[in-house]
Design an enzyme around this catalytic site. Sequence first.
Site, PDB file in Angstrom:
ATOM      1  N   GLU A 294      -0.878   0.323   8.961  1.00 53.74           N
ATOM      2  CA  GLU A 294      -1.579   1.594   8.741  1.00 53.74           C
ATOM      3  C   GLU A 294      -2.913   1.656   9.491  1.00 53.74           C
ATOM      4  O   GLU A 294      -3.514   2.718   9.604  1.00 53.74           O
ATOM      5  CB  GLU A 294      -1.795   1.829   7.241  1.00 53.74           C
ATOM      6  CG  GLU A 294      -2.884   1.010   6.575  1.00 53.74           C
ATOM      7  CD  GLU A 294      -2.503  -0.426   6.222  1.00 53.74           C
ATOM      8  OE1 GLU A 294      -3.309  -1.082   5.547  1.00 53.74           O
ATOM      9  OE2 GLU A 294      -1.399  -0.888   6.622  1.00 53.74           O
TER      10      GLU A 294
ATOM     11  N   CYS B  16       0.218  -7.432   4.207  1.00 54.48           N
ATOM     12  CA  CYS B  16      -0.932  -8.320   4.034  1.00 54.48           C
ATOM     13  C   CYS B  16      -0.760  -9.191   2.789  1.00 54.48           C
ATOM     14  O   CYS B  16       0.087 -10.072   2.775  1.00 54.48           O
ATOM     15  CB  CYS B  16      -2.232  -7.526   4.032  1.00 54.48           C
ATOM     16  SG  CYS B  16      -3.702  -8.571   4.237  1.00 54.48           S
TER      17      CYS B  16
ATOM     18  N   HIS C 127      -1.926  -5.073   9.252  1.00 56.18           N
ATOM     19  CA  HIS C 127      -1.984  -3.761   8.605  1.00 56.18           C
ATOM     20  C   HIS C 127      -1.424  -2.696   9.545  1.00 56.18           C
ATOM     21  O   HIS C 127      -2.147  -2.209  10.425  1.00 56.18           O
ATOM     22  CB  HIS C 127      -3.433  -3.418   8.239  1.00 56.18           C
ATOM     23  CG  HIS C 127      -3.954  -4.204   7.099  1.00 56.18           C
ATOM     24  ND1 HIS C 127      -3.782  -3.826   5.779  1.00 56.18           N
ATOM     25  CD2 HIS C 127      -4.621  -5.379   7.063  1.00 56.18           C
ATOM     26  CE1 HIS C 127      -4.339  -4.718   4.986  1.00 56.18           C
ATOM     27  NE2 HIS C 127      -4.844  -5.679   5.739  1.00 56.18           N
TER      28      HIS C 127
END
Length: 198
Positions: free
Chosen positions: A182, A76, A180
């Site tokens: 994650e 990001c 992202h």
Amino acid sequence: MTAIIKYNAGNVQSVQYALERLGESCVWTDDEKVLRTADRVIFPGVGEASSAMQYLRARGLDGVICSLQQPVLGICLGLQLFCRHSEENDTTCLGLFDVPIRLFSGVAETSEKLKVPHMGWNEISNLQGPLFTGVAEQSFVYFVHSYYAALGENTIATTHYGTNFSAALQRDNFYAVQFHPEKSGAVGQQILRNFLQL
């Protein structure tokens, strides 16, 4: 062991938890020696470009990051700071990728109104390189950003939101993703697993 670069960015814990789910030990650090000796380094980020760059420069981390030899992954804001320049507060960034960071205008090429920030699930396409092993074209990943990286010679994945932009970049040992991983479910987990295997 993976080192997560410690700086004034949010959302670091979610990256750490994602790595731990994959069985990877990690440390959150701004110590140069630890960063240089880690097997790989992740540069996460939720925040604002100019204050983040000020923090890095004040601690000499800008030079450390650019000289790392092991695999490095920017996420990001991390991707944006790896680029040449950001329109966010006219910020000179690290310059690892010769790509400008631009603000979504709020109007698409088709004159369709866009919501800014770009937030939510979107497709990634034109996937190239080992970061995307086992990841299908048009897989969905999770984005939250108001600024984007233009397309360039280091683009290894693209996304369309009003315009085509770089969803991922790679040059030598430096990798970066605008989304992202994650927060991107099984697809994101596969991308992180691929990074850990580099």
